[in-house]
Design an enzyme around this catalytic site. Structure first.
Site, PDB file in Angstrom:
ATOM      1  N   TRP A 101     -34.418 -14.586  16.787  1.00  0.00           N
ATOM      2  CA  TRP A 101     -35.380 -14.656  17.663  1.00  0.00           C
ATOM      3  C   TRP A 101     -36.556 -13.568  17.362  1.00  0.00           C
ATOM      4  O   TRP A 101     -37.717 -13.849  17.322  1.00  0.00           O
ATOM      5  CB  TRP A 101     -35.204 -14.361  19.321  1.00  0.00           C
ATOM      6  CG  TRP A 101     -34.299 -15.412  19.662  1.00  0.00           C
ATOM      7  CD1 TRP A 101     -32.995 -15.459  20.134  1.00  0.00           C
ATOM      8  CD2 TRP A 101     -34.799 -16.950  19.721  1.00  0.00           C
ATOM      9  NE1 TRP A 101     -32.559 -16.775  20.363  1.00  0.00           N
ATOM     10  CE2 TRP A 101     -33.457 -17.538  20.149  1.00  0.00           C
ATOM     11  CE3 TRP A 101     -35.979 -17.671  19.536  1.00  0.00           C
ATOM     12  CZ2 TRP A 101     -33.597 -18.958  20.301  1.00  0.00           C
ATOM     13  CZ3 TRP A 101     -35.972 -19.106  19.688  1.00  0.00           C
ATOM     14  CH2 TRP A 101     -34.790 -19.886  20.118  1.00  0.00           C
ATOM     15  N   ASP A 168     -38.648  -8.372  24.059  1.00  0.00           N
ATOM     16  CA  ASP A 168     -38.218  -9.677  24.451  1.00  0.00           C
ATOM     17  C   ASP A 168     -36.970  -9.519  25.142  1.00  0.00           C
ATOM     18  O   ASP A 168     -35.789  -9.177  24.533  1.00  0.00           O
ATOM     19  CB  ASP A 168     -38.130 -10.546  23.277  1.00  0.00           C
ATOM     20  CG  ASP A 168     -37.549 -11.892  23.502  1.00  0.00           C
ATOM     21  OD1 ASP A 168     -37.341 -12.183  24.816  1.00  0.00           O
ATOM     22  OD2 ASP A 168     -37.283 -12.697  22.482  1.00  0.00           O
ATOM     23  N   LYS A 192     -32.080 -17.701  31.801  1.00  0.00           N
ATOM     24  CA  LYS A 192     -30.693 -17.278  31.615  1.00  0.00           C
ATOM     25  C   LYS A 192     -30.476 -16.501  33.176  1.00  0.00           C
ATOM     26  O   LYS A 192     -29.675 -16.684  33.680  1.00  0.00           O
ATOM     27  CB  LYS A 192     -30.583 -16.316  30.317  1.00  0.00           C
ATOM     28  CG  LYS A 192     -30.914 -17.282  29.109  1.00  0.00           C
ATOM     29  CD  LYS A 192     -31.139 -16.311  27.863  1.00  0.00           C
ATOM     30  CE  LYS A 192     -32.169 -16.997  26.925  1.00  0.00           C
ATOM     31  NZ  LYS A 192     -31.461 -18.026  26.320  1.00  0.00           N
TER      32      LYS A 192
HETATM   33  C1  LIG Z   1     -33.951 -13.537  22.938  1.00  0.00           C
HETATM   34  C2  LIG Z   1     -34.516 -14.893  23.066  1.00  0.00           C
HETATM   35  N1  LIG Z   1     -35.885 -14.852  22.843  1.00  0.00           N
HETATM   36  C3  LIG Z   1     -36.691 -16.017  22.751  1.00  0.00           C
HETATM   37  C4  LIG Z   1     -35.952 -17.431  23.360  1.00  0.00           C
HETATM   38  C5  LIG Z   1     -36.753 -18.475  23.228  1.00  0.00           C
HETATM   39  O1  LIG Z   1     -37.243 -18.766  24.277  1.00  0.00           O
HETATM   40  P1  LIG Z   1     -37.937 -20.199  24.924  1.00  0.00           P
HETATM   41  O2  LIG Z   1     -37.031 -21.556  24.660  1.00  0.00           O
HETATM   42  O3  LIG Z   1     -38.070 -19.931  26.240  1.00  0.00           O
HETATM   43  O4  LIG Z   1     -39.210 -20.075  24.222  1.00  0.00           O
HETATM   44  C6  LIG Z   1     -34.655 -17.373  23.331  1.00  0.00           C
HETATM   45  C7  LIG Z   1     -34.002 -18.381  23.565  1.00  0.00           C
HETATM   46  O5  LIG Z   1     -32.886 -18.497  23.729  1.00  0.00           O
HETATM   47  C8  LIG Z   1     -33.997 -16.099  23.497  1.00  0.00           C
HETATM   48  O6  LIG Z   1     -32.796 -15.836  23.577  1.00  0.00           O
END
Ligand SMILES: Cc1ncc(COP(=O)(O)O)c(C=O)c1O
Length: 355
Positions: A101, A168, A192
């Site tokens: 991510w 994030d 989550k």
């Molecule tokens: C740490 C992290 N950042 C970003 C995301 C992406 O999130 P989204 O699917 O809401 O765009 C996730 C998805 O699991 C994640 O775990």
């Protein structure tokens, strides 16, 4: 059979939140209308939004120099919305690449300005968190991923820096008390620890905004969302409502201190079990292990599918590792009960005995 929900997201939610949300779909607060049928500018919904915003500030102990927004688009939209709002084309932002991510985040940022990846754990397959790296004083901000959902690492202390720190927190939001004031911007998808998919929490220190020259489309502009109080267009009404219910639940249960206490107990039991059973192996540096997502392997790969089959037969849901990592991933978000980890570790012991 009782299901134990170890999904990585969307994931387990408190039973009482599910019941309240289900009731509100039929009749919201006894008004004779469903939560799905009311206008987003009605007092009914504005009160929900206001309560959610206040709960975020209360749980994070933030003052009025911060704004709380509920936005569309998931955390992935923030990968580009953050640099679009904060980074001019000729400026540099610092990023930590500690997993899939964080990697996506800096790649998106490079579309808007220059990116300096100041720390990366790719050399050891993202099994640790970098420490003691240099942060250039002239970088516009430093971006980290506080919990690496896929790889199973978590920042347990944060870089000290004078430049704005951005996190994030999608997979560990509201799981522990932190000095949230050390962050200038925090974002997290709700699916989550905070509720249903479809809404994104964004907390921002107002003084970092308005410092770039790029024109920003209104729907992407944090300042316009602040002016409109998260009501520039139709917000994800139901997802905001479920987030508010979940925040209420967190507060009622004892707040972030209590969430952390529970996480330490659950993760402690699981990691101890992994470390004491020789057939399992956790490659993550001990001091960086995530309290939310435990990633581990069965040393004899040929037993992997057999173990996953046993999990399925015993109602253990969502324990297969991420497709690029493999192995097993057990997610232990706030609403997962300790008993579920007991059931899972009992199964691990039983499996180890038999194999
Ligand atoms: C740490 C992290 N950042 C970003 C995301 C992406 O999130 P989204 O699917 O809401 O765009 C996730 C998805 O699991 C994640 O775990």
């Amino acid at each position: 059979m009782k299901k134990h929900n170890f999904n990585s997201g969307p994931s387990v939610l408190p039973q009482e939140v599910l019941q309240q949300a289900a009731a509100a779909v039929i009749d919201f607060n006894n008004i004779g209308l469903s939560i799905l049928e009311i206008g987003h500018r009605t007092n009914w919904f504005v009160e929900v939004l206001e309560e959610a915003r206040n709960l975020v500030k209360e749980l994070m102990q933030l003052d009025d120099t911060y704004e709380v927004l509920f936005l569309h688009g998931g955390a992935t939209t923030q990968f580009m919305q953050v640099p679009m709002n904060l980074l001019d084309t000729n400026e540099t932002a610092a990023y930590c690449d500690n997993g899939i991510w964080g990697n996506k985040a800096w790649k998106e940022a490079s579309l808007f300005g220059k990116v300096n990846v100041v720390a990366s754990s790719t050399d050891k397959n993202h099994t640790y968190i970098n420490k003691g790296f240099d942060i250039p004083a002239d970088a516009k901000y430093l971006h980290i991923t506080s919990n690496n959902t896929v790889e199973g690492t978590q920042w347990h202390s944060f870089p000290q820096t004078d430049i704005p720190l951005i996190a994030d927190m999608s997979s560990d939001i509201f799981s522990r008390p932190l000095n949230f004031k050390q962050f200038s911007l925090i974002y997290a998808g709700a699916q989550k620890n905070m509720g249903a998919a479809g809404v994104n929490l964004m907390v921002v220190k107002k003084d970092i905004l308005g410092k770039i020259s790029r024109p920003i489309p209104a729907i992407m502009d944090y300042r316009k969302h602040i002016e409109a109080g998260s009501l520039m267009n139709t917000p994800p009404v139901f997802a905001v409502y479920v987030a508010m219910l979940t925040l209420r639940w967190i507060k009622k249960e004892g707040g972030l201190k209590e969430m952390e206490k529970r996480s330490i107990a659950k993760a402690g039991l699981l990691y101890d079990t992994i470390d004491t059973l020789p057939i399992f192996h956790c490659p993550i540096a001990k001091e960086d292990r995530s309290l939310m997502n435990a990633v581990f392997f069965i040393k004899d790969e040929s037993l992997q599918n057999k173990f996953l089959e046993e999990c399925k037969l015993n109602g253990m849901i969502g324990v297969k590792g991420y497709r690029t990592v493999g192995g097993i991933r057990v997610s232990m978000y706030n609403a997962l009960e300790y008993e579920s980890v007991v059931a899972f570790t009992d199964l691990m012991k039983d499996f180890a005995n038999k194999n």
